[in-house]
Design an enzyme around this catalytic site. Sequence first.
Site, PDB file in Angstrom:
ATOM      1  N   PHE A  12       0.716  -1.170  -0.403  1.00 43.37           N
ATOM      2  CA  PHE A  12       0.063  -0.030   0.153  1.00 43.37           C
ATOM      3  C   PHE A  12       1.518   0.927  -0.281  1.00 43.37           C
ATOM      4  CE2 PHE A  12      -2.391   2.393   2.562  1.00 43.37           C
ATOM      5  CZ  PHE A  12      -2.677   3.554   2.013  1.00 43.37           C
ATOM      6  N   ASP A  32      10.467  -6.846  -3.496  1.00 40.59           N
ATOM      7  CA  ASP A  32       8.690  -6.486  -3.266  1.00 40.59           C
ATOM      8  C   ASP A  32       9.190  -8.206  -3.159  1.00 40.59           C
ATOM      9  OD1 ASP A  32       6.483  -7.708  -1.209  1.00 40.59           O
ATOM     10  OD2 ASP A  32       6.200  -5.080  -1.709  1.00 40.59           O
ATOM     11  N   GLY A 103      24.145  -1.918   6.414  1.00 47.86           N
ATOM     12  CA  GLY A 103      25.222  -2.150   5.051  1.00 47.86           C
ATOM     13  C   GLY A 103      25.926  -1.406   3.722  1.00 47.86           C
ATOM     14  N   ALA A 115      10.496   2.843   8.241  1.00 43.39           N
ATOM     15  CA  ALA A 115       9.120   2.940   8.393  1.00 43.39           C
ATOM     16  C   ALA A 115       8.967   2.339   9.952  1.00 43.39           C
ATOM     17  CB  ALA A 115       8.404   2.392   7.465  1.00 43.39           C
ATOM     18  N   TYR A 146       5.504  -7.218  15.660  1.00 46.39           N
ATOM     19  CA  TYR A 146       5.701  -6.086  14.892  1.00 46.39           C
ATOM     20  C   TYR A 146       6.210  -5.340  16.200  1.00 46.39           C
ATOM     21  CZ  TYR A 146       3.735  -2.509  11.898  1.00 46.39           C
ATOM     22  OH  TYR A 146       3.519  -1.697  11.227  1.00 46.39           O
ATOM     23  N   TYR A 160      24.225   1.944  13.601  1.00 47.02           N
ATOM     24  CA  TYR A 160      24.414   2.599  11.769  1.00 47.02           C
ATOM     25  C   TYR A 160      24.565   3.752  12.385  1.00 47.02           C
ATOM     26  CZ  TYR A 160      25.457  -1.781   9.795  1.00 47.02           C
ATOM     27  OH  TYR A 160      25.829  -3.045   9.549  1.00 47.02           O
ATOM     28  N   THR A 176      -2.651   4.972   8.913  1.00 45.37           N
ATOM     29  CA  THR A 176      -2.802   5.863   7.266  1.00 45.37           C
ATOM     30  C   THR A 176      -4.071   4.824   6.186  1.00 45.37           C
ATOM     31  OG1 THR A 176      -0.363   6.322   7.527  1.00 45.37           O
ATOM     32  CG2 THR A 176      -1.493   6.056   4.963  1.00 45.37           C
ATOM     33  N   ARG A 187      -7.131  -4.704   8.979  1.00 43.74           N
ATOM     34  CA  ARG A 187      -7.390  -3.238   9.885  1.00 43.74           C
ATOM     35  C   ARG A 187      -9.039  -2.921   9.553  1.00 43.74           C
ATOM     36  NH1 ARG A 187      -1.910  -0.809   6.552  1.00 43.74           N
ATOM     37  NH2 ARG A 187      -2.543  -2.261   5.290  1.00 43.74           N
TER      38      ARG A 187
END
Length: 328
Positions: A12, A32, A103, A115, A146, A160, A176, A187
């Site tokens: 999405f 993906d 990396g 995100a 999660y 990092y 969102t 959702r």
Amino acid sequence: MKKVLITGAAGFLGSHLCDRFIKEGMFVIGMDNLITGDMDNIAHLMGHEQFEFVQYDVTKFVHVSGDLDYILHFASPASPIDYLKIPIQTLKVGSLAIHHLLGLAKEKNARLLIASTSEVYGDPTVHPQTEDYWGNVNPVGPRGVYDEAKRFQEAMTMAYHRYHGVETRIVRIFNTYGPRMRMNDGRVLPAFIGQALRGEDITIFGDGSQTRSFCYVDDLVEGIYRLLMSDYVEPVNIGNPDEITIAEFAEEIIKLTGTNQKVVYKDLPVDDPKQRRPDISLAQKVLGWEPKVSRADGLRITYESFKKLPKEKLFRVEHNKFEKYIKK
């Protein structure tokens, strides 16, 4: 032409980010593994001279040939149903994948934006949620796969940045919505609209007093783009502070769709947040950003897009394994 790698490109948010960066004149590599992504989301980009798609699992070693300017890590399951369907993959994409991508950013001298999510705040005891709140998270509960993956991802990213000097950005995304959301993924917004379109009763978990704050996808993408191009390295909330109860939201959906369903109530799942509202003062200050699209306008656009979905997507039911964790 600058080059950007976007993981989770068929999802999405990832697909909307691909559109935005192409519009900004960049070459986009979309990556993906399609566990939860949908090629229909990026079908309009296939064959575009500024877009390349690679089907790949970013929890494995990630290589991109040539120069790379930006990396946006949006590869992650993002719905409660997915957390329990693929819990190990959810943890891996927040740990192994971010390690590989950091990396890659170090090797290419690229700027990386991750995100993160409002779920790092857990079931908050501070309201609205500010970036300096550390959260109230159950690491061993059903949502922990999660929540803790995102919290680890933030920690690794900052490590990092501090130790290797990698340019990093962290966006904490609040609820969102918009076109290309996956129907029936657990959702609340696609669930309510899907039930309305199928003529089913609208299901509310809990008594409906819990709150959410919904941000339209175009506003979110604008905030993400501004954060990536800014000099700010600490986490930033991006979301809409216009808070509404789930019960009120159900009534808005019934009014929007012109349907006449009943609202039915079921027990609330374990660790489901009781309230969710971002404090966006930091985004306003450092990015000059705030949401522009009203919920009424955003919902109308989203509803019109859902009505165009083929029946197999509208009526596909994804089993909610969270039901076994609902307190009786």
